[in-house]
Scaffold this active site. Structure first.
Site, PDB file in Angstrom:
ATOM      1  N   THR A  18       0.783  -1.320  -0.033  1.00  0.00           N
ATOM      2  CA  THR A  18      -0.057   0.001   0.010  1.00  0.00           C
ATOM      3  C   THR A  18       0.772   1.206   0.019  1.00  0.00           C
ATOM      4  O   THR A  18       0.534   2.185  -0.397  1.00  0.00           O
ATOM      5  CB  THR A  18      -0.949  -0.007   1.303  1.00  0.00           C
ATOM      6  OG1 THR A  18      -1.509  -1.181   0.991  1.00  0.00           O
ATOM      7  CG2 THR A  18      -1.609   1.310   1.678  1.00  0.00           C
ATOM      8  N   SER A  64       1.140  -7.617  -0.806  1.00  0.00           N
ATOM      9  CA  SER A  64       1.888  -8.617   0.055  1.00  0.00           C
ATOM     10  C   SER A  64       1.108  -9.803   0.135  1.00  0.00           C
ATOM     11  O   SER A  64       1.588 -10.939   0.823  1.00  0.00           O
ATOM     12  CB  SER A  64       2.753  -7.927   1.428  1.00  0.00           C
ATOM     13  OG  SER A  64       1.665  -7.811   2.310  1.00  0.00           O
ATOM     14  N   THR A  97       1.707  -4.112   4.346  1.00  0.00           N
ATOM     15  CA  THR A  97       1.515  -4.695   5.753  1.00  0.00           C
ATOM     16  C   THR A  97       0.961  -5.889   6.154  1.00  0.00           C
ATOM     17  O   THR A  97       1.426  -6.490   6.950  1.00  0.00           O
ATOM     18  CB  THR A  97       0.544  -3.314   6.612  1.00  0.00           C
ATOM     19  OG1 THR A  97      -0.437  -3.668   5.738  1.00  0.00           O
ATOM     20  CG2 THR A  97       0.904  -1.947   6.377  1.00  0.00           C
ATOM     21  N   ASP A  98       0.225  -6.652   5.100  1.00  0.00           N
ATOM     22  CA  ASP A  98      -0.517  -7.821   5.413  1.00  0.00           C
ATOM     23  C   ASP A  98       0.482  -8.919   5.587  1.00  0.00           C
ATOM     24  O   ASP A  98       0.247  -9.792   6.685  1.00  0.00           O
ATOM     25  CB  ASP A  98      -1.273  -8.249   4.208  1.00  0.00           C
ATOM     26  CG  ASP A  98      -2.550  -7.145   4.065  1.00  0.00           C
ATOM     27  OD1 ASP A  98      -2.698  -6.506   5.218  1.00  0.00           O
ATOM     28  OD2 ASP A  98      -3.244  -7.194   3.232  1.00  0.00           O
TER      29      ASP A  98
END
Ligand code: SIN
Length: 315
Positions: A18, A64, A97-98
Site C-alpha cells: 500500500t 504482500s 503491511t499484510d
C-alpha cells in the site's frame, strides 16, 4: 592501514504494498491498487531524504498478500548482497503491511544481520489525503542510520518493533502494528530514535544456502485453527492432498478439541511434522511431554516459518 570509509549509505529495497499504492480518489482509503509506484518515486516524495546518501532497488512489485517463496529468496539475496558492502549503514525495505511480519521473521531467521534491516509500510495509499507512507519511510531511514540499531526491525507509526515480536494488530487503523508479547523497542520522534528496550541477542543465522532449494520444491506447511466444533476433517483433507507440516493455532494455551487432536496425531504417525501454537494474540504455548510439540512464543504464521525452515534443513 586504517580505512576512512564512512558507512552512511542506506539502500532502500522496494517490494510493493500500500505504501506504493494509488487510488483514483484521494478520499478513498481502501479502494486502491497496491504496488503501483516504484521505490525511487517513494523516496523522491520525501524531500528531506534528499539530504541522505541513498540508493534504491526494486526487488519486487506486489501486494504482500501474494508474497511467495521465490520473492523471499530474491529479497534475502539482495539484502545479503547490500549488507556485505562496507559503505552501507543499513537497509530499508518497503513492503505491504499484510504479510510484513512474516517477511521480517523470515529474514531474521535466515540472515540475523548485525546491521539494521528496517522494514516499513503504510496503511494508506500514496494518493490518500492522510498518507502515512512518507513519514514511515523517513523514520525507517533514521533507524537504518542509528548506531544502536541491528537485526531485522519494523519501523511503523513512530514505533520500532523487533521481527520476533511484531504483529499486525489492526485491519484499518494507521497505528496497525504492535509488539504483541513485549515492549516496542524504540520510538522515532522528529528523526531521533529513542531506545526504550534492549535488543535481544539473536540466534545464529541459517544462511542463504538453507533456502537455496527451488521455491516450487519447498515443503508444504499449512496452518489450521481449533474452534468450537473443530473436527479432524481439514487434517484428513490435507493428508489426502499431501502435506509436510501442520501448524495448529490452538485455543488458549494451545488446547485442541479431542477430534482435532486425534486427527493431528494420525498426521504425525504418517510422518507429518505437527506444531501447536495459539490463536491468542500473544503469549506462549507451554510444552508438555504428552502434548503435541509447542511453538513456544511464536504465533501461528511465525511458527509456520520456523517449521518451514526446519523442514528445509532436514531434507
Ligand atoms: C499489502 O499488504 O501489500 C497491501 C496492504 C497494505 O500494505 O496495507
Amino acid at each position: 592501514m586504517t580505512s576512512d570509509l564512512i558507512a552512511d549509505l542506506v539502500v532502500i529495497l522496494g517490494t510493493g504494498g500500500t505504501i506504493a499504492g494509488t487510488a483514483t480518489d484521494a478520499s478513498d482509503n481502501v479502494g486502491y491498487t497496491a504496488a503501483q509506484l516504484g521505490v525511487a518515486q517513494l523516496v523522491s516524495a520525501v524531500p528531506s531524504l534528499a539530504a541522505r546518501r541513498l540508493e534504491t532497488e526494486q526487488v519486487a512489485q506486489l501486494d504482500s498478500k501474494d508474497m511467495d517463496f521465490a520473492t523471499w529468496q530474491l529479497l534475502a539475496a539482495a539484502v545479503a548482497r547490500h549488507l556485505a558492502r562496507p559503505e552501507v549503514s543499513g537497509l530499508v525495505i518497503t513492503h505491504g503491511t499484510d504479510t510484513l511480519e512474516e517477511t521480517a521473521w523470515f529474514l531474521q531467521r535466515v540472515l540475523a544481520p548485525a546491521k539494521p534491516v528496517v522494514i516499513t509500510a503504510a496503511m494508506r495509499p500514496a494518493t490518500a489525503l492522510q498518507k502515512d507512507g512518507p513519514q514511515n519511510l523517513l523514520d525507517a531511514v533514521a533507524v537504518a542510520l542509528d548506531p544502536g540499531a541491528s537485526g531485522v526491525l519494523v519501523a511503523f507509526g513512530g514505533s520500532v518493533h523487533s521481527a520476533g515480536q511484531v504483529r499486525k494488530v489492526h485491519s484499518y487503523r494507521v497505528d496497525a502494528f504492535a509488539s504483541a508479547d513485549g515492549a516496542r523497542l524504540a520510538a522515532v520522534e522528529e528523526g531521533q530514535v529513542r531506545w526504550l528496550a534492549r535488543l535481544s541477542p539473536a540466534e545464529p543465522p541459517l544462511g542463504l544456502p538453507a533456502i537455496a532449494r527451488p521455491a516450487a520444491q519447498w515443503p508444504r506447511v499449512q496452518i489450521l485453527l481449533n474452534h468450537v466444533g473443530a473436527d479432524g476433517g481439514i487434517v484428513r483433507a490435507l493428508l489426502a492432498q499431501g502435506v509436510d507440516g501442520l501448524v495448529v493455532a490452538g485455543t488458549g494455551n494451545g488446547t485442541l478439541s479431542n477430534a482435532l487432536e486425534a486427527a493431528l496425531r494420525e498426521a504425525q504417525a504418517q510422518g507429518v511434522r505437527v506444531v501447536r501454537s495459539t490463536r491468542c494474540d500473544a503469549g506462549p504455548v507451554t510444552s508438555s511431554a504428552d502434548a503435541l510439540p509447542s511453538a513456544g512464543a511464536s504465533g501461528p504464521v511465525k511458527a509456520r516459518i520456523d517449521l518451514l525452515l526446519a523442514l528445509l534443513d532436514e531434507s
